[in-house]
Design a protein around this motif. Structure first.
Motif, PDB file in Angstrom:
ATOM      1  N   VAL A   1      22.440  38.592 -23.687  1.00 12.47           N
ATOM      2  CA  VAL A   1      23.472  39.461 -23.855  1.00 12.47           C
ATOM      3  C   VAL A   1      23.669  39.490 -25.367  1.00 12.47           C
ATOM      4  CG1 VAL A   1      24.776  39.064 -21.648  1.00 12.47           C
ATOM      5  CG2 VAL A   1      25.079  37.347 -23.685  1.00 12.47           C
ATOM      6  N   ARG A   2      22.379  39.187 -26.389  1.00 16.27           N
ATOM      7  CA  ARG A   2      22.654  38.970 -27.564  1.00 16.27           C
ATOM      8  C   ARG A   2      23.079  40.322 -28.346  1.00 16.27           C
ATOM      9  NH1 ARG A   2      17.350  36.639 -29.649  1.00 16.27           N
ATOM     10  NH2 ARG A   2      15.726  37.590 -28.055  1.00 16.27           N
ATOM     11  N   ASP A   3      22.401  41.553 -27.327  1.00 18.05           N
ATOM     12  CA  ASP A   3      22.745  42.932 -28.100  1.00 18.05           C
ATOM     13  C   ASP A   3      24.302  43.301 -27.744  1.00 18.05           C
ATOM     14  OD1 ASP A   3      20.226  43.051 -28.552  1.00 18.05           O
ATOM     15  OD2 ASP A   3      19.637  44.352 -26.849  1.00 18.05           O
ATOM     16  N   LYS A   4      24.748  42.628 -26.506  1.00 16.14           N
ATOM     17  CA  LYS A   4      26.338  42.945 -26.443  1.00 16.14           C
ATOM     18  C   LYS A   4      27.070  42.078 -27.623  1.00 16.14           C
ATOM     19  CE  LYS A   4      26.312  44.002 -21.473  1.00 16.14           C
ATOM     20  NZ  LYS A   4      26.499  43.607 -20.267  1.00 16.14           N
ATOM     21  N   LEU A   5      26.514  40.970 -27.930  1.00 16.71           N
ATOM     22  CA  LEU A   5      27.516  40.200 -28.674  1.00 16.71           C
ATOM     23  C   LEU A   5      27.444  40.753 -30.073  1.00 16.71           C
ATOM     24  CD1 LEU A   5      28.940  37.574 -29.556  1.00 16.71           C
ATOM     25  CD2 LEU A   5      26.902  36.335 -29.693  1.00 16.71           C
ATOM     26  N   LYS A   6      26.387  41.153 -30.524  1.00 14.64           N
ATOM     27  CA  LYS A   6      26.011  41.773 -31.883  1.00 14.64           C
ATOM     28  C   LYS A   6      26.995  43.104 -31.870  1.00 14.64           C
ATOM     29  CE  LYS A   6      22.134  43.157 -34.974  1.00 14.64           C
ATOM     30  NZ  LYS A   6      22.402  42.420 -35.890  1.00 14.64           N
ATOM     31  N   SER A   7      26.725  44.003 -31.004  1.00 15.22           N
ATOM     32  CA  SER A   7      27.837  45.323 -30.967  1.00 15.22           C
ATOM     33  C   SER A   7      29.275  44.812 -31.049  1.00 15.22           C
ATOM     34  CB  SER A   7      27.646  45.978 -29.685  1.00 15.22           C
ATOM     35  OG  SER A   7      26.248  45.999 -29.066  1.00 15.22           O
ATOM     36  N   TYR A   8      29.713  43.562 -30.388  1.00 11.91           N
ATOM     37  CA  TYR A   8      30.912  43.039 -30.396  1.00 11.91           C
ATOM     38  C   TYR A   8      31.155  42.769 -31.794  1.00 11.91           C
ATOM     39  CZ  TYR A   8      34.803  39.815 -30.050  1.00 11.91           C
ATOM     40  OH  TYR A   8      35.956  39.202 -30.062  1.00 11.91           O
ATOM     41  N   VAL A   9      30.590  42.401 -32.529  1.00 10.69           N
ATOM     42  CA  VAL A   9      30.630  41.741 -33.865  1.00 10.69           C
ATOM     43  C   VAL A   9      30.656  42.891 -35.006  1.00 10.69           C
ATOM     44  CG1 VAL A   9      29.624  40.389 -36.040  1.00 10.69           C
ATOM     45  CG2 VAL A   9      29.706  39.231 -33.574  1.00 10.69           C
ATOM     46  N   GLU A  10      29.650  43.786 -34.847  1.00 14.05           N
ATOM     47  CA  GLU A  10      29.568  44.938 -35.724  1.00 14.05           C
ATOM     48  C   GLU A  10      30.647  45.944 -35.339  1.00 14.05           C
ATOM     49  OE1 GLU A  10      27.073  45.648 -37.949  1.00 14.05           O
ATOM     50  OE2 GLU A  10      25.854  43.987 -37.464  1.00 14.05           O
ATOM     51  N   ASP A  11      31.245  45.815 -34.164  1.00 12.16           N
ATOM     52  CA  ASP A  11      32.642  46.558 -34.089  1.00 12.16           C
ATOM     53  C   ASP A  11      33.610  46.118 -34.471  1.00 12.16           C
ATOM     54  OD1 ASP A  11      33.502  48.965 -32.669  1.00 12.16           O
ATOM     55  OD2 ASP A  11      34.439  47.614 -31.373  1.00 12.16           O
ATOM     56  N   GLY A  12      33.758  44.954 -35.347  1.00 19.89           N
ATOM     57  CA  GLY A  12      34.628  44.274 -35.605  1.00 19.89           C
ATOM     58  C   GLY A  12      35.566  43.452 -34.834  1.00 19.89           C
ATOM     59  N   GLY A  13      34.851  43.024 -33.922  1.00 20.20           N
ATOM     60  CA  GLY A  13      35.365  41.955 -32.875  1.00 20.20           C
ATOM     61  C   GLY A  13      35.442  40.632 -33.496  1.00 20.20           C
ATOM     62  N   VAL A  14      36.307  39.810 -33.279  1.00 17.49           N
ATOM     63  CA  VAL A  14      36.879  38.653 -33.996  1.00 17.49           C
ATOM     64  C   VAL A  14      36.014  37.415 -33.204  1.00 17.49           C
ATOM     65  CG1 VAL A  14      38.517  36.955 -34.753  1.00 17.49           C
ATOM     66  CG2 VAL A  14      38.980  39.473 -34.575  1.00 17.49           C
ATOM     67  N   MET A  15      35.349  36.629 -34.258  1.00 12.99           N
ATOM     68  CA  MET A  15      34.644  35.631 -33.646  1.00 12.99           C
ATOM     69  C   MET A  15      34.832  34.412 -34.598  1.00 12.99           C
ATOM     70  SD  MET A  15      30.722  35.342 -32.210  1.00 12.99           S
ATOM     71  CE  MET A  15      29.983  33.959 -31.630  1.00 12.99           C
ATOM     72  N   LEU A  16      34.767  33.173 -34.103  1.00 18.14           N
ATOM     73  CA  LEU A  16      34.761  31.918 -34.727  1.00 18.14           C
ATOM     74  C   LEU A  16      33.732  30.953 -34.485  1.00 18.14           C
ATOM     75  CD1 LEU A  16      35.976  29.816 -36.948  1.00 18.14           C
ATOM     76  CD2 LEU A  16      37.366  29.132 -35.133  1.00 18.14           C
ATOM     77  N   ALA A  17      32.752  30.692 -34.962  1.00 18.72           N
ATOM     78  CA  ALA A  17      31.861  29.586 -34.488  1.00 18.72           C
ATOM     79  C   ALA A  17      31.909  28.330 -35.501  1.00 18.72           C
ATOM     80  CB  ALA A  17      30.274  30.068 -34.765  1.00 18.72           C
ATOM     81  N   THR A  18      32.040  27.408 -34.977  1.00 17.49           N
ATOM     82  CA  THR A  18      32.210  25.932 -35.947  1.00 17.49           C
ATOM     83  C   THR A  18      30.902  25.009 -35.631  1.00 17.49           C
ATOM     84  OG1 THR A  18      33.381  24.863 -33.975  1.00 17.49           O
ATOM     85  CG2 THR A  18      34.617  25.908 -35.815  1.00 17.49           C
ATOM     86  N   CYS A  19      30.718  24.079 -36.248  1.00 20.00           N
ATOM     87  CA  CYS A  19      29.717  23.175 -36.284  1.00 20.00           C
ATOM     88  C   CYS A  19      28.254  23.690 -35.825  1.00 20.00           C
ATOM     89  CB  CYS A  19      30.162  22.276 -35.139  1.00 20.00           C
ATOM     90  SG  CYS A  19      29.343  20.685 -34.973  1.00 20.00           S
ATOM     91  N   SER A  20      27.552  23.394 -34.980  1.00 21.38           N
ATOM     92  CA  SER A  20      26.510  23.708 -34.383  1.00 21.38           C
ATOM     93  C   SER A  20      26.219  25.251 -34.050  1.00 21.38           C
ATOM     94  CB  SER A  20      25.692  22.898 -33.723  1.00 21.38           C
ATOM     95  OG  SER A  20      26.333  22.433 -32.477  1.00 21.38           O
ATOM     96  N   GLY A  21      27.550  25.612 -33.474  1.00 17.24           N
ATOM     97  CA  GLY A  21      27.620  27.102 -33.085  1.00 17.24           C
ATOM     98  C   GLY A  21      27.147  28.051 -34.261  1.00 17.24           C
ATOM     99  N   PHE A  22      27.379  27.691 -35.451  1.00 16.81           N
ATOM    100  CA  PHE A  22      26.937  28.498 -36.535  1.00 16.81           C
ATOM    101  C   PHE A  22      25.298  28.842 -36.496  1.00 16.81           C
ATOM    102  CE2 PHE A  22      26.959  28.025 -41.492  1.00 16.81           C
ATOM    103  CZ  PHE A  22      26.461  29.102 -41.700  1.00 16.81           C
ATOM    104  N   GLU A  23      24.691  27.762 -36.257  1.00 16.13           N
ATOM    105  CA  GLU A  23      23.276  27.727 -36.259  1.00 16.13           C
ATOM    106  C   GLU A  23      22.582  28.758 -35.493  1.00 16.13           C
ATOM    107  OE1 GLU A  23      21.926  23.790 -35.637  1.00 16.13           O
ATOM    108  OE2 GLU A  23      23.668  22.934 -36.884  1.00 16.13           O
TER     109      GLU A  23
END
Lengths: 452, 238
Positions: free
Chosen positions: B75-97
């Protein structure tokens, strides 16, 4: 030359230990470290004189209690035991323990040894003291900033065990992480062989099968990742337990049967589910040392928990219970034990962030403090260096009117004089000793009638 | 108004108190009269990107991280569209990687989710310790704790903050984390938001803004949070 070096080292160590006692310090590890600098072979020379078994006790929680129980059992069998029962569990502390039992001329006056050892230090200790048995009580998250992830700690233990291929491992069979150490080695296991419904909402460390990487399943689980686990994918599962607890009753103290290689019933007057593991581990060691288990109940009954292990003080006619808790598993178990007391209570939670506590206290968010809401709590106090973080944690846990207080004797006195029928103090490592000293002093003042 | 927070794989990505971040977001919404709804997603669940206002991705050990990456890859394309569309996301620690094109662990190099045009590398020296950042994003200091072997060079992306104390993304450039549109990723692990109310509010404000509500936030009582921050700032900066 080696003999003279040893004598000088022993002399210096004994002198320093004496001097630091005069100064009122606990001073249990420093002198041993200096002695090892003077004579690097000293510890090996001393430990190789032992005719009886050498037991080492490792694991995240329960090390000190398990080690002291083994010491008490061996003592009851008439053995003289080298034991670092003050909890100085790195190489210098181990050296001090041996030197304390030795004559000035390097003759060890003991039959066997029971040594508590820090997981990261074991690999540095075994070249000097070669163990007959290594007990691993459990492997939980603890002080991540010091050890990194839990697999790193497993790596340290594996490294140590590789150095002593003839050792027998005494393992908590209920812990899938600890059981990783068993592969291809001599081991015996202990565990709790029935569902006791003691579990609390908390994160399990061994979520994944460390053999194949798939998620583990459980028939039942006790707390943290301890329980009757199995892997659907590769077949890794809890082993058949050599010593197991059954028919557990925790209404008043703890009463249970030990079955498996032996059959006996034990009953003790202290509480805490985790104590079943501590007792099982020590009985397992005793039996594997080919000692009789007849009459051991009195040893457990007379056992005085170490400082800060649900240690009770009577101050102004009211009981105050002090308990050490230094990681989520320990805190959740302490909270579960507090909740079995139905009286109204005041609770102090105190956390420091000194290097020996761990600088990172993120784990307070993994502790299920929310459960205290159902515990007939009159008031919650927080103190220690990270008291404000605790205040935030409890605020977000829905508690109102949490009191942020200092750590002085008068602060403790104020907490004790609040309206609860009993007071519980849950504190981490470096808070423990000062708090215990203050409570002792208050208790003495109270006996003298100075506190009502 | 209801804000829906997607907490991704809390059973796998909760190395160290990550739960505190979700708690903080909910608390600060509720205090201002908004409703917070947390949806926890586990392996096998389909993520409802259309009805999500904030995505949270926490930190996990190596095995857990690889499992999550595998799960999210389809589902990475969906996640990417979510982010590109201004969707709010927080990734911490190893989630960043795993947000980069590739990431490296002790066992090797893996294809990541490719949300950001970055890659990570593994180093046997671990960065462990307290961190203070100067963040222009929230015009405030951010306090946290880092514990990672991974190094990330973020190129032309904006960092979350400039390192005042600690190591940051690579221990060289003095930058920590990354901000891209409304995605914030950082090595600062575990409970980052409880002690950084201004960052929590920034994230919440962006989520509400995306839903068409730009009402300025009323301030709430942060006595305890500020005292905890002050202690850390004093301790580290002394």
């Amino acid at each position: 030359m080696r003999k003279i070096r040893n004598i000088i080292a022993i002399f210096v160590c004994k002198l320093l230990t004496f001097a630091s006692k005069l100064l009122g310090k606990k001073g249990s590890s420093g002198p041993g470290g200096i002695a090892m600098k003077i004579s690097p072979t000293l510890l090996k020379d001393l430990s190789s004189q032992l005719k009886g078994p050498i037991i080492m006790v490792c694991g995240t929680n329960g090390k000190t209690t398990t080690n002291n129980l083994i010491y008490s059992l061996m003592n009851a069998k008439g053995k003289s035991v080298v034991c670092n029962n003050v909890g100085a569990n790195m190489l210098p502390g181990v050296a001090s323990a041996f030197i304390n039992m030795s004559s000035l001329f390097g003759k060890l006056k003991a039959d066997c040894a029971s040594i508590e050892c820090d997981e990261a230090s074991l690999r540095r200790v075994v070249p000097h003291v070669s163990p007959t048995m290594i007990v691993v009580t459990n492997m939980f998250r603890d002080q991540l900033d010091r050890y990194g992830e839990i697999e790193m700690t497993l790596g340290y233990l594996n490294e140590a065990i590789e150095k002593v291929p003839d050792v027998t491992l005494v393992l908590n069979g209920d812990d899938p992480v600890t059981m990783q150490l068993a592969k291809g080695r001599k081991f015996v296991t202990y565990g709790v062989d029935e569902n006791c419904n003691v579990s609390v909402r908390e994160s399990k460390e061994g979520k994944f099968c460390l053999c194949c990487g798939r998620e583990l399943s459980y028939n039942y689980y006790h707390y943290s990742q301890l329980g009757d686990y199995y892997c659907k994918n590769c077949g890794f599962k809890r082993p058949r337990l050599d010593y197991f607890a059954k028919n557990i009753n925790m209404d008043d103290g703890i009463k249970f049967d030990i079955n498996g290689k032996i059959e006996t019933t034990l009953s003790v007057n202290y509480r805490g589910f985790y104590n079943i593991y501590n007792i099982l581990a020590s009985v397992c060691v005793l039996c594997e040392c080919k000692e009789s288990y007849v009459g051991i109940n009195s040893v457990f009954d007379e056992y005085k928990p170490q400082i800060g292990r649900m240690e009770a003080f009577c101050i102004g006619g009211k009981t105050t219970v002090l308990n050490l808790a230094k990681n989520p598993a320990g805190f959740n178990q302490a909270i579960a034990t507090v909740l079995t007391d139905k009286r109204s209570k005041d609770i102090l939670i105190a956390i420091n962030d000194m290097p020996s506590d761990g600088k990172d206290i993120s784990w307070i968010w993994d502790v299920d403090f929310e459960r205290l809401a159902e515990g007939n709590v009159n008031k919650i106090y927080v103190s220690g260096m990270r008291k404000h973080d605790l205040a935030v944690r409890l605020k977000y846990g829905g508690f109102k009117n949490v009191s942020v207080v200092g750590s002085e004797r008068d602060d403790l006195k104020k907490i004790i004089s609040d309206d609860g029928e009993i007071c519980y103090m849950l504190v981490n490592y470096t808070v423990l000793f000062a708090t215990q000293a203050n409570l002792k002093a208050l208790s003495t003042l109270s006996e003298g009638g100075e506190i009502k | 108004m209801i804000i829906t927070i997607a907490n991704l794989y809390p059973d796998l990505l909760n190395l160290y108190g990550d739960f505190g971040n979700i708690r903080t977001l909910c608390y600060r919404l509720n205090e201002r009269g908004y409703e917070a709804k947390v949806t926890e997603y586990f392996v096998g669940d389909a993520i409802d990107f259309d009805n999500t206002d904030i995505i949270y991705l926490g930190g996990g050990g190596e095995k857990e991280l690889i499992a999550v990456n595998e799960e999210l890859c389809p589902v990475r394309d969906k996640l990417k569209s979510y982010v590109e569309d201004g969707g709010v996301m927080l990734a911490t620690c190893s989630g960043f990687e795993i947000l980069g094109k590739t990431f490296e662990t002790e066992s090797g190099v893996f294809d990541g989710l490719g949300i950001l045009n970055i890659s990570s590398s593994w180093n046997k020296d671990r960065f462990i310790g307290d961190v203070i950042l100067d963040s222009t994003l929230v015009n405030d200091k951010i306090v946290g704790f880092e514990n990672h072997n991974t190094r990330i060079e973020i190129g032309s992306y904006e960092p979350l903050g400039i390192v005042q104390c600690g190591c940051g993304n690579d221990g060289i450039n003095g930058r920590e984390g990354v901000c891209y549109k409304n995605l914030i990723a950082t090595f600062l692990h575990g409970p980052l938001l409880p002690k950084n109310p201004s960052l929590a509010d920034y994230i919440l404000f962006k989520a509400l803004e995306r839903k068409g509500d730009s009402t300025p936030f009323i301030s709430i009582d942060d006595t305890e949070e500020n005292a905890a921050r002050e202690y850390m700032l004093k301790k580290i900066m002394k």
